[in-house]
Design a protein around this motif. Structure first.
Motif, PDB file in Angstrom:
ATOM      1  N   LEU A  61       0.836  -1.209   0.000  1.00 60.85           N
ATOM      2  CA  LEU A  61       0.000   0.000   0.000  1.00 60.85           C
ATOM      3  C   LEU A  61       0.868   1.255   0.000  1.00 60.85           C
ATOM      4  CD1 LEU A  61      -3.014   0.601   0.089  1.00 60.85           C
ATOM      5  CD2 LEU A  61      -2.889   0.674   2.568  1.00 60.85           C
ATOM      6  N   VAL A 103      -7.901  11.875  -9.773  1.00 58.31           N
ATOM      7  CA  VAL A 103      -9.257  11.368  -9.981  1.00 58.31           C
ATOM      8  C   VAL A 103      -9.752  10.670  -8.713  1.00 58.31           C
ATOM      9  CG1 VAL A 103     -10.537   9.590 -11.227  1.00 58.31           C
ATOM     10  CG2 VAL A 103      -9.034  11.141 -12.475  1.00 58.31           C
ATOM     11  N   MET A 104      -8.876   9.846  -8.116  1.00 63.29           N
ATOM     12  CA  MET A 104      -9.240   9.128  -6.896  1.00 63.29           C
ATOM     13  C   MET A 104      -9.666  10.077  -5.794  1.00 63.29           C
ATOM     14  SD  MET A 104      -6.100   6.440  -6.817  1.00 63.29           S
ATOM     15  CE  MET A 104      -6.004   6.538  -5.035  1.00 63.29           C
ATOM     16  N   MET A 105      -8.849  11.113  -5.556  1.00 62.34           N
ATOM     17  CA  MET A 105      -9.138  12.018  -4.444  1.00 62.34           C
ATOM     18  C   MET A 105     -10.420  12.812  -4.710  1.00 62.34           C
ATOM     19  SD  MET A 105      -6.744  10.915  -2.699  1.00 62.34           S
ATOM     20  CE  MET A 105      -7.001  11.697  -1.114  1.00 62.34           C
ATOM     21  N   MET A 164     -13.066  11.947  -6.527  1.00 65.87           N
ATOM     22  CA  MET A 164     -14.251  11.099  -6.366  1.00 65.87           C
ATOM     23  C   MET A 164     -14.488  10.782  -4.907  1.00 65.87           C
ATOM     24  SD  MET A 164     -14.012   8.498  -9.516  1.00 65.87           S
ATOM     25  CE  MET A 164     -15.605   8.448 -10.223  1.00 65.87           C
ATOM     26  N   PHE A 165     -13.391  10.512  -4.180  1.00 64.29           N
ATOM     27  CA  PHE A 165     -13.518  10.185  -2.763  1.00 64.29           C
ATOM     28  C   PHE A 165     -14.155  11.339  -1.996  1.00 64.29           C
ATOM     29  CE2 PHE A 165     -11.611  10.621   1.480  1.00 64.29           C
ATOM     30  CZ  PHE A 165     -12.169   9.513   2.079  1.00 64.29           C
ATOM     31  N   VAL A 184      -5.048  16.855   3.058  1.00 64.06           N
ATOM     32  CA  VAL A 184      -5.267  15.406   3.174  1.00 64.06           C
ATOM     33  C   VAL A 184      -4.683  14.676   1.965  1.00 64.06           C
ATOM     34  CG1 VAL A 184      -7.053  13.615   3.136  1.00 64.06           C
ATOM     35  CG2 VAL A 184      -7.280  15.541   4.688  1.00 64.06           C
ATOM     36  N   ALA A 235      -1.481  12.021   1.697  1.00 59.98           N
ATOM     37  CA  ALA A 235      -1.693  10.670   1.158  1.00 59.98           C
ATOM     38  C   ALA A 235      -0.561  10.260   0.220  1.00 59.98           C
ATOM     39  CB  ALA A 235      -3.044  10.582   0.447  1.00 59.98           C
ATOM     40  N   MET A 270      -3.813   5.392   5.096  1.00 59.26           N
ATOM     41  CA  MET A 270      -3.672   4.938   3.703  1.00 59.26           C
ATOM     42  C   MET A 270      -4.897   4.157   3.239  1.00 59.26           C
ATOM     43  SD  MET A 270      -0.922   6.234   2.651  1.00 59.26           S
ATOM     44  CE  MET A 270      -0.692   5.431   1.091  1.00 59.26           C
ATOM     45  N   ILE A 271      -5.531   3.409   4.157  1.00 60.45           N
ATOM     46  CA  ILE A 271      -6.736   2.680   3.761  1.00 60.45           C
ATOM     47  C   ILE A 271      -7.862   3.668   3.485  1.00 60.45           C
ATOM     48  CG2 ILE A 271      -8.554   1.152   4.621  1.00 60.45           C
ATOM     49  CD1 ILE A 271      -6.303  -0.499   5.917  1.00 60.45           C
ATOM     50  N   LEU A 272      -8.019   4.644   4.401  1.00 58.05           N
ATOM     51  CA  LEU A 272      -9.120   5.600   4.269  1.00 58.05           C
ATOM     52  C   LEU A 272      -8.906   6.560   3.097  1.00 58.05           C
ATOM     53  CD1 LEU A 272     -11.756   6.492   5.582  1.00 58.05           C
ATOM     54  CD2 LEU A 272     -10.440   8.017   7.052  1.00 58.05           C
ATOM     55  N   PHE A 273      -7.713   7.112   2.961  1.00 57.70           N
ATOM     56  CA  PHE A 273      -7.491   8.178   1.975  1.00 57.70           C
ATOM     57  C   PHE A 273      -6.715   7.728   0.740  1.00 57.70           C
ATOM     58  CE2 PHE A 273      -7.840  10.694   5.988  1.00 57.70           C
ATOM     59  CZ  PHE A 273      -9.090  11.233   5.692  1.00 57.70           C
ATOM     60  N   PHE A 274      -6.477   6.422   0.607  1.00 60.87           N
ATOM     61  CA  PHE A 274      -5.839   5.968  -0.628  1.00 60.87           C
ATOM     62  C   PHE A 274      -6.521   4.723  -1.200  1.00 60.87           C
ATOM     63  CE2 PHE A 274      -2.822   3.873  -3.363  1.00 60.87           C
ATOM     64  CZ  PHE A 274      -2.361   4.937  -4.119  1.00 60.87           C
ATOM     65  N   ALA A 275      -6.598   3.654  -0.371  1.00 59.73           N
ATOM     66  CA  ALA A 275      -7.196   2.412  -0.872  1.00 59.73           C
ATOM     67  C   ALA A 275      -8.683   2.599  -1.179  1.00 59.73           C
ATOM     68  CB  ALA A 275      -6.988   1.290   0.142  1.00 59.73           C
ATOM     69  N   LEU A 276      -9.398   3.256  -0.252  1.00 56.94           N
ATOM     70  CA  LEU A 276     -10.825   3.480  -0.463  1.00 56.94           C
ATOM     71  C   LEU A 276     -11.095   4.322  -1.716  1.00 56.94           C
ATOM     72  CD1 LEU A 276     -13.646   2.948   0.686  1.00 56.94           C
ATOM     73  CD2 LEU A 276     -13.386   4.976   2.116  1.00 56.94           C
ATOM     74  N   PRO A 277     -10.394   5.458  -1.912  1.00 56.39           N
ATOM     75  CA  PRO A 277     -10.572   6.206  -3.162  1.00 56.39           C
ATOM     76  C   PRO A 277     -10.312   5.360  -4.410  1.00 56.39           C
ATOM     77  CG  PRO A 277      -9.332   7.541  -1.619  1.00 56.39           C
ATOM     78  CD  PRO A 277      -9.511   6.199  -0.971  1.00 56.39           C
ATOM     79  N   LEU A 278      -9.304   4.479  -4.320  1.00 60.73           N
ATOM     80  CA  LEU A 278      -8.979   3.616  -5.464  1.00 60.73           C
ATOM     81  C   LEU A 278     -10.153   2.694  -5.790  1.00 60.73           C
ATOM     82  CD1 LEU A 278      -6.508   3.060  -7.259  1.00 60.73           C
ATOM     83  CD2 LEU A 278      -5.847   1.259  -5.680  1.00 60.73           C
ATOM     84  N   ILE A 302     -13.284   3.252  -5.033  1.00 62.62           N
ATOM     85  CA  ILE A 302     -14.388   4.077  -5.551  1.00 62.62           C
ATOM     86  C   ILE A 302     -14.220   4.290  -7.056  1.00 62.62           C
ATOM     87  CG2 ILE A 302     -15.430   6.385  -5.504  1.00 62.62           C
ATOM     88  CD1 ILE A 302     -14.886   6.460  -2.503  1.00 62.62           C
ATOM     89  N   VAL A 303     -12.989   4.591  -7.492  1.00 61.49           N
ATOM     90  CA  VAL A 303     -12.751   4.806  -8.923  1.00 61.49           C
ATOM     91  C   VAL A 303     -13.060   3.525  -9.693  1.00 61.49           C
ATOM     92  CG1 VAL A 303     -11.049   5.382 -10.691  1.00 61.49           C
ATOM     93  CG2 VAL A 303     -11.006   6.573  -8.518  1.00 61.49           C
TER      94      VAL A 303
END
Lengths: 266, 288
Positions: A86, A100-102, A104-105, A130, A134, B29-37, B39-40
């Motif tokens: 990760l 794009v990820m950020m 949409m999130f 934030v 990341a 990283m799970i909340l602000f990286f893996a989760l956004p990934l 979602i996409v």
């Protein structure tokens, strides 16, 4: 090769002092554009946002990144491999995908918060910070890990054999030894935060934007001598950071040699 | 309590400490990286409704099928072609320079490598902007070519300008791995090649090139991947005339509001990156 690498930068600096209204044409010396730049309230505001974003995101990502580096190099724990993977992803993922990820999130998260709690949040300073954290945690952790891996683990053991508490061993043995790595990671984090255009453009709000995003939008409308001057300011800021990190490497290398000499070499 | 048990307990305590140290970043990283990934990924299977919003009720591959349409296909092909040209130019320019660096005295060598790295650390936007000024109509390059009698050059807002900008931005990524692999060649192998009556080009082709292949592959990937996803450089130097994948994705989000297509193309870009990363590690990139 070196001409190719440096000519564009040097010419940019030279032309930022040109009196011609058309950027890229020489019309005699002037510092008018620099004066103009410091009178422009929007540029002042975006410089302020940039600096605050860089500082906050660097402090937090340096702490989190250092902790992860120590955890990954010194400990075994459940989920370690997932965590390791990760932490590599933000480094190799393309800017545009991360942006794009950020976007949409945050859109989804804000919709949800609005629906459940009725809190109306919008993009701005916090979302930029934030997002920068990341991607910066990963970079800081890579830099610090290299330093921790090169450090002798028996030194910590020696400290605890001498009845140092865990915290004391960290504070007086580990931290001073990894300090150059932590500082190097922090400098990289500041640089990346001040450099970013794509991710920030996606998560910035109408009220708060960083300097690079603002300048990017200006350039797309058309180049002006003032942009030349702003670019030179950004250039100087990044060069100061480079000088800092090169100096840091030199200093820590010199200290390393000195330590080797005093301990008789190892 | 036996010795083994005490050890087990200590081990457990160590594991808890490790997790405790990693936990804040892990959660972040799970909340602000893996989760956004995720979602996409989910959105790339969604549908755009006629009102411009996104419907998640009907999962399908429509957004990915867009790849078959001429407009999108052209964008992808154009991005690949430009990225390949950029990579090839970087390779041809960087190889002799890396060779030159590797054969200098250590002091000179370190100085050269630092000199290569410094522009790379300076602000990315500014580096692109500098070329915008340099290539502008009536700008420095144009007046130079006019003075030496080649005539005016109008490179700005062409593919050539984009390639120049990309080469400039990513050249250090090519030089450094090449340097690392050239530096490791055992000079005696080249001598042996010459002793066995190999010509210069034969020695290069049969000995030097195979030995530096890991550097060539690593450098090529490090240049190809960011060129493929470039957004700032094509916008500033290409003037947005020739849409590349990066700009296409941004447009889908910021103006066209077609999130599923934007999301699926982001995943196409990520797939390119993942495949390249696997090749990179296979080629021994980790050792460089």
């Amino acid at each position: 090769m070196l001409i190719f690498l440096y000519a564009p930068i040097i010419l940019l600096v030279v032309y930022s002092f040109s009196a011609s209204r058309i950027p890229g044409q020489w019309g005699g010396f002037t510092s008018e554009w620099y004066v103009k730049l410091f009178e422009d309230p929007r540029i002042q505001r975006t410089i302020g946002v940039s600096i605050r974003v860089a500082l906050v995101s660097t402090v937090i990502s340096t702490m989190l990144g250092t902790m992860s580096a120590l955890a990954l190099e010194r400990f075994k724990f459940r989920g370690k491999r997932v965590f390791d993977a990760l932490l590599y992803l933000p480094i190799i993922i393309p800017d545009v995908t991360m942006a794009v990820m950020m976007l949409m999130f945050f859109t989804q998260a804000f919709d949800l918060l609005n629906l459940v709690f009725g809190i109306g949040l919008s993009k701005g300073f916090a979302t930029i910070v934030v997002s920068h954290i990341a991607f910066n945690i990963a970079y800081v952790s890579v830099v610090v890990r290299a330093r921790v891996a090169g450090m002798d683990a028996t030194l910590e053991q020696a400290a605890s054999d001498l009845y140092a508490s865990r915290w004391q061993a960290f504070r007086y043995v580990t931290l001073p030894l990894i300090a150059p790595g932590v500082l190097g990671g922090a400098l990289l984090a500041i640089t990346l935060s001040l450099d970013d255009v794509v991710v920030t453009q996606f998560v910035a709000g109408p009220g708060s934007t960083t300097l690079p995003v603002y300048v990017f939008s200006l350039i797309r409308k058309g180049v002006t001598p003032t942009i030349n001057a702003v670019s030179v300011i950004m250039l100087v800021a990044s060069l100061i950071l480079v000088a800092g990190s090169v100096g840091l490497q030199r200093a820590s290398a010199a200290r390393g040699r000195q330590q080797l000499r005093t301990t008789g070499g190892k | 309590m036996s010795v083994g048990e005490a050890e087990l307990q200590r081990d457990r305590a160590e594991r808890r400490r490790g997790l405790f140290l990693a936990l804040p970043s892990f959660v972040y990283m799970i909340l602000f990286f893996a989760l956004p990934l995720v979602i996409v990924l989910v959105y790339s299977f969604a549908t755009r409704t006629s009102s411009g919003s996104t419907s998640l009720s009907n999962w399908n591959l429509d957004a990915y099928r867009k790849l078959g349409e001429p407009i999108v296909r052209n964008v992808v092909v154009r991005s690949i072609v430009l990225a390949v040209i950029t990579t090839a130019i970087c390779l041809v320019v960087a190889y002799p320079f890396a060779w030159f660096c590797a054969h200098q005295r250590p002091n000179v060598r370190n100085l050269l490598l630092v000199a290569v790295m410094i522009p790379f650390w300076t602000n990315f936007l500014v580096r692109n902007y500098a070329w915008r000024i340099l290539l502008s109509t009536g700008g420095p390059l144009s007046s130079l070519t006019e003075r030496i009698g080649i005539g005016e050059t109008n490179l700005l807002f062409t593919k050539t300008a984009v390639v120049i900008g990309l080469v400039y931005a990513f050249l250090p990524f090519m030089i450094l791995p090449l340097y690392a692999s050239i530096d490791r060649i055992d000079g005696r192998l080249i001598e042996a090649g010459r002793d066995l009556y190999g010509s210069g080009s034969q020695t290069f082709r049969r000995i030097v090139l195979p030995l530096t292949m890991p550097g060539v592959i690593a450098g090529s990937i490090l240049v190809f991947v960011p060129s493929m996803g470039a957004y700032v450089t094509p916008e500033l130097l290409g003037g947005g005339k020739e849409t590349l994948l990066g700009s296409y994705i941004v447009t889908q989000f910021l103006t066209a509001r077609n999130w599923p297509v934007g999301a699926s193309m982001s995943f196409v870009l990520m797939a390119v990156m993942l495949v390249s990363t696997i090749i990179y590690f296979r080629a021994g990139g980790k050792n460089l």
